[in-house]
Design a protein around this motif. Sequence first.
Motif, PDB file in Angstrom:
ATOM      1  N   TYR A 207       1.028  -1.469  -0.004  1.00 32.71           N
ATOM      2  CA  TYR A 207      -0.142   0.277  -0.015  1.00 32.71           C
ATOM      3  C   TYR A 207       1.172   1.758   0.158  1.00 32.71           C
ATOM      4  CZ  TYR A 207      -4.440  -3.277   0.788  1.00 32.71           C
ATOM      5  OH  TYR A 207      -5.575  -3.605   0.770  1.00 32.71           O
ATOM      6  N   GLY A 208       0.453   1.900  -1.137  1.00 32.46           N
ATOM      7  CA  GLY A 208       1.127   3.461  -1.205  1.00 32.46           C
ATOM      8  C   GLY A 208       1.910   3.477  -2.002  1.00 32.46           C
ATOM      9  N   SER A 209       2.160   2.603  -3.053  1.00 31.63           N
ATOM     10  CA  SER A 209       2.492   1.431  -4.640  1.00 31.63           C
ATOM     11  C   SER A 209       1.594   2.201  -5.721  1.00 31.63           C
ATOM     12  CB  SER A 209       3.152   0.667  -4.090  1.00 31.63           C
ATOM     13  OG  SER A 209       3.470  -0.065  -5.812  1.00 31.63           O
ATOM     14  N   LEU A 210       1.598   2.635  -6.331  1.00 35.48           N
ATOM     15  CA  LEU A 210       0.935   2.874  -7.647  1.00 35.48           C
ATOM     16  C   LEU A 210       0.239   1.474  -8.745  1.00 35.48           C
ATOM     17  CD1 LEU A 210       3.125   3.385  -9.861  1.00 35.48           C
ATOM     18  CD2 LEU A 210       1.937   5.547  -9.523  1.00 35.48           C
ATOM     19  N   LEU A 211       1.819   0.216  -8.451  1.00 34.89           N
ATOM     20  CA  LEU A 211       1.825  -0.442  -9.340  1.00 34.89           C
ATOM     21  C   LEU A 211       0.237  -1.584  -9.289  1.00 34.89           C
ATOM     22  CD1 LEU A 211       4.953  -2.161  -8.058  1.00 34.89           C
ATOM     23  CD2 LEU A 211       4.244  -1.013 -10.248  1.00 34.89           C
ATOM     24  N   THR A 212      -0.254  -1.804  -8.686  1.00 36.64           N
ATOM     25  CA  THR A 212      -1.481  -3.062  -8.520  1.00 36.64           C
ATOM     26  C   THR A 212      -2.209  -2.018  -9.061  1.00 36.64           C
ATOM     27  OG1 THR A 212      -1.067  -3.946  -6.336  1.00 36.64           O
ATOM     28  CG2 THR A 212      -3.532  -3.612  -6.223  1.00 36.64           C
ATOM     29  N   LYS A 213      -3.052  -0.889  -8.942  1.00 39.09           N
ATOM     30  CA  LYS A 213      -3.752  -0.556  -9.466  1.00 39.09           C
ATOM     31  C   LYS A 213      -3.757   0.008 -11.092  1.00 39.09           C
ATOM     32  CE  LYS A 213      -6.651   4.549  -9.574  1.00 39.09           C
ATOM     33  NZ  LYS A 213      -7.422   5.209  -9.131  1.00 39.09           N
ATOM     34  N   TYR A 214      -2.669   0.429 -11.463  1.00 38.10           N
ATOM     35  CA  TYR A 214      -2.070   0.240 -12.682  1.00 38.10           C
ATOM     36  C   TYR A 214      -2.213  -0.979 -13.434  1.00 38.10           C
ATOM     37  CZ  TYR A 214       0.627   0.607 -17.109  1.00 38.10           C
ATOM     38  OH  TYR A 214       1.156  -0.120 -18.163  1.00 38.10           O
ATOM     39  N   PHE A 215      -2.394  -2.248 -12.325  1.00 44.29           N
ATOM     40  CA  PHE A 215      -1.944  -3.021 -13.160  1.00 44.29           C
ATOM     41  C   PHE A 215      -3.353  -3.846 -13.643  1.00 44.29           C
ATOM     42  CE2 PHE A 215      -3.297  -7.944 -12.306  1.00 44.29           C
ATOM     43  CZ  PHE A 215      -2.823  -8.608 -13.736  1.00 44.29           C
ATOM     44  N   GLU A 219      -4.378   3.031 -15.389  1.00 42.66           N
ATOM     45  CA  GLU A 219      -4.038   4.523 -15.015  1.00 42.66           C
ATOM     46  C   GLU A 219      -2.471   4.346 -14.069  1.00 42.66           C
ATOM     47  OE1 GLU A 219      -6.332   7.985 -12.282  1.00 42.66           O
ATOM     48  OE2 GLU A 219      -7.355   5.825 -12.979  1.00 42.66           O
ATOM     49  N   LEU A 220      -2.309   5.448 -14.528  1.00 46.17           N
ATOM     50  CA  LEU A 220      -1.017   5.832 -13.381  1.00 46.17           C
ATOM     51  C   LEU A 220      -1.581   6.740 -12.336  1.00 46.17           C
ATOM     52  CD1 LEU A 220       2.104   6.286 -16.006  1.00 46.17           C
ATOM     53  CD2 LEU A 220       1.399   4.883 -13.777  1.00 46.17           C
ATOM     54  N   ASP A 221      -1.611   6.906 -11.105  1.00 54.27           N
ATOM     55  CA  ASP A 221      -2.760   7.401 -10.824  1.00 54.27           C
ATOM     56  C   ASP A 221      -1.026   7.895  -9.092  1.00 54.27           C
ATOM     57  OD1 ASP A 221      -4.550   9.123  -8.676  1.00 54.27           O
ATOM     58  OD2 ASP A 221      -5.507   7.283  -8.541  1.00 54.27           O
ATOM     59  N   ILE A 233      10.289  -3.162  -2.399  1.00 59.10           N
ATOM     60  CA  ILE A 233       8.993  -3.457  -3.188  1.00 59.10           C
ATOM     61  C   ILE A 233       8.027  -2.741  -3.170  1.00 59.10           C
ATOM     62  CG2 ILE A 233       8.821  -6.114  -2.455  1.00 59.10           C
ATOM     63  CD1 ILE A 233       6.185  -5.300  -0.997  1.00 59.10           C
ATOM     64  N   GLY A 234       7.443  -2.488  -4.548  1.00 59.83           N
ATOM     65  CA  GLY A 234       6.272  -1.544  -4.423  1.00 59.83           C
ATOM     66  C   GLY A 234       7.015  -0.355  -5.391  1.00 59.83           C
ATOM     67  N   GLU A 235       6.920   0.614  -6.174  1.00 59.18           N
ATOM     68  CA  GLU A 235       6.967   1.537  -7.065  1.00 59.18           C
ATOM     69  C   GLU A 235       6.341   2.944  -6.468  1.00 59.18           C
ATOM     70  OE1 GLU A 235      10.101   1.609  -7.187  1.00 59.18           O
ATOM     71  OE2 GLU A 235      10.496  -0.127  -7.843  1.00 59.18           O
ATOM     72  N   ASP A 236       6.569   3.674  -7.307  1.00 60.52           N
ATOM     73  CA  ASP A 236       5.757   4.880  -7.534  1.00 60.52           C
ATOM     74  C   ASP A 236       5.259   5.670  -9.243  1.00 60.52           C
ATOM     75  OD1 ASP A 236       8.692   5.616  -7.700  1.00 60.52           O
ATOM     76  OD2 ASP A 236       8.383   7.734  -6.448  1.00 60.52           O
ATOM     77  N   PHE A 237       6.351   4.723  -9.754  1.00 68.81           N
ATOM     78  CA  PHE A 237       6.319   4.832 -11.580  1.00 68.81           C
ATOM     79  C   PHE A 237       6.424   3.509 -11.686  1.00 68.81           C
ATOM     80  CE2 PHE A 237      10.784   3.864  -9.962  1.00 68.81           C
ATOM     81  CZ  PHE A 237      11.146   3.821 -11.301  1.00 68.81           C
ATOM     82  N   VAL A 238       6.017   2.754 -12.995  1.00 70.57           N
ATOM     83  CA  VAL A 238       6.157   1.419 -13.713  1.00 70.57           C
ATOM     84  C   VAL A 238       7.080   1.322 -14.244  1.00 70.57           C
ATOM     85  CG1 VAL A 238       4.963   0.171 -15.099  1.00 70.57           C
ATOM     86  CG2 VAL A 238       3.345   1.671 -13.892  1.00 70.57           C
ATOM     87  N   PRO A 239       8.629   0.139 -13.741  1.00 67.02           N
ATOM     88  CA  PRO A 239       9.278  -0.073 -15.003  1.00 67.02           C
ATOM     89  C   PRO A 239       9.130  -0.855 -16.378  1.00 67.02           C
ATOM     90  CG  PRO A 239       9.678  -0.392 -12.217  1.00 67.02           C
ATOM     91  CD  PRO A 239       8.033  -0.305 -12.539  1.00 67.02           C
TER      92      PRO A 239
END
Length: 451
Positions: A207-215, A219-221, A233-239
């Motif tokens: 939680y705090g990473s945007l990867l799950t919502k992007y998947f 959407e990059l939220d 783990i997790g990121e604030d962008f999509v590698p």
Amino acid sequence: MWLNNILETIGNTPLIELHKTAKGLPCKVLAKVEYFNPGNSVKDRMAVKMIEVAEQEGKLKPGGTIIEGTSGNTGMGLAIAAILKGYKCIFTTTDKQSKEKVDILKALGAEVIVCPTNVEPEDPQSYYSVSKRLAVETPNSFYVNQYDNLANRLAHYEQTGPEIWEQTEGKITHLVVASGTGGTVSGVGKFLKEKNQDIQVWAVDSYGSLLTKYFRTGELDNKEVYPYITEGIGEDFVPQNYDMQYIDYFEQVTDKDGAIMARRIAKEEGIFVGYSAGSALQAIHQLKGKLKKDDLVVVVFHDHGSRYVGKIYNDQWMLERGFLEVKTLKDIIGGRSNSKLISVEQGATVADAVDLMKKYDIENIPVTHNGEIVASISETGLFQKIFNNPELKNDLVEKVKEHPYPIVSIETPVEKTNSFISKENGAILVKDEVGNFHIITKYDLIQSLAK
């Protein structure tokens, strides 16, 4: 037969069945324990691969400097390879990472620059931006960029995936990976799905990473992005290493649940793992409704618990963040069937005090005078005095009394009472809501912590 160098020990890590921590799950769970790699993490695999590909492509030349932004583990793999290949290393990391990781990187000869966590990736102070700037400013350097360097996932496609397939004899049904750069989950996922398209690949996020919502939405939220504690783990962008077509599901795990599960794995399985391993196994428990009896789940345990002894394996750190169920002195008192305080008047004889100790099987007694607690006596203290002077048993307690016990708040967490207990002082006193005193001994505390 011996090996030529430490890099030849990378890979072929064991697959170990979990028992106690898998209780309640309907199927077998096998852990791919990656801390058996020389750098104690899964990142050794892709670190060496990225260097080898860079050498082949002419991007990394003899005597060059390797520059990378890392949460610690990739840096360790790069540093080990650099030692043997004759490169220098400069790493940037965040202030979220454990001190142990930074110290180990320095021990391996790397220069480490610590950057703030709570900034945007594009911010000049972020560890991404600083590493990129250093790569431009440093002559004969190679910026690894594990996030977008596709040799990352290639390493897992060529090595980790085939190992898991062979070790399970092709029976694996689910792969679970706590994912950051995306290299492990995408590389292994691609290999396994080429072998059997029905294998489910689950990525574990924080939680705090945007990867799950992007998947889930594409959407990059940035509203999803906020500081979290879980490392690696997790990121604030999509590698670019993510290839979402090979991932079937994303599951988020809280910082607290991941930390608690990691500690359980260490205590119940004897496998001393890092933070992300706890998150990965916790995700399986959260998703157990998706599993069947005949499934065979493989979960990647990324790194070693030694990286986190100052964090998740430190009770004080856990307590400060509310990650431990705090047991207070009030809980100890509430669990007693008889809460009456046994005390002795200082005008009583030592023999009277000894009789009380025998009758109630206790070693510590408060001493009172006119209804007030003024001192204490202990079995240990009395033993030495009576042993030297047997006639002392006829004297008054006042002559043998010891210092009064410390009075501690009833709301004090059990873990914070160690400063009040010592060799000379084996008990403490607490006052309840109605003004009654209760004694708590070191044995009470030991029993409470052992539960």
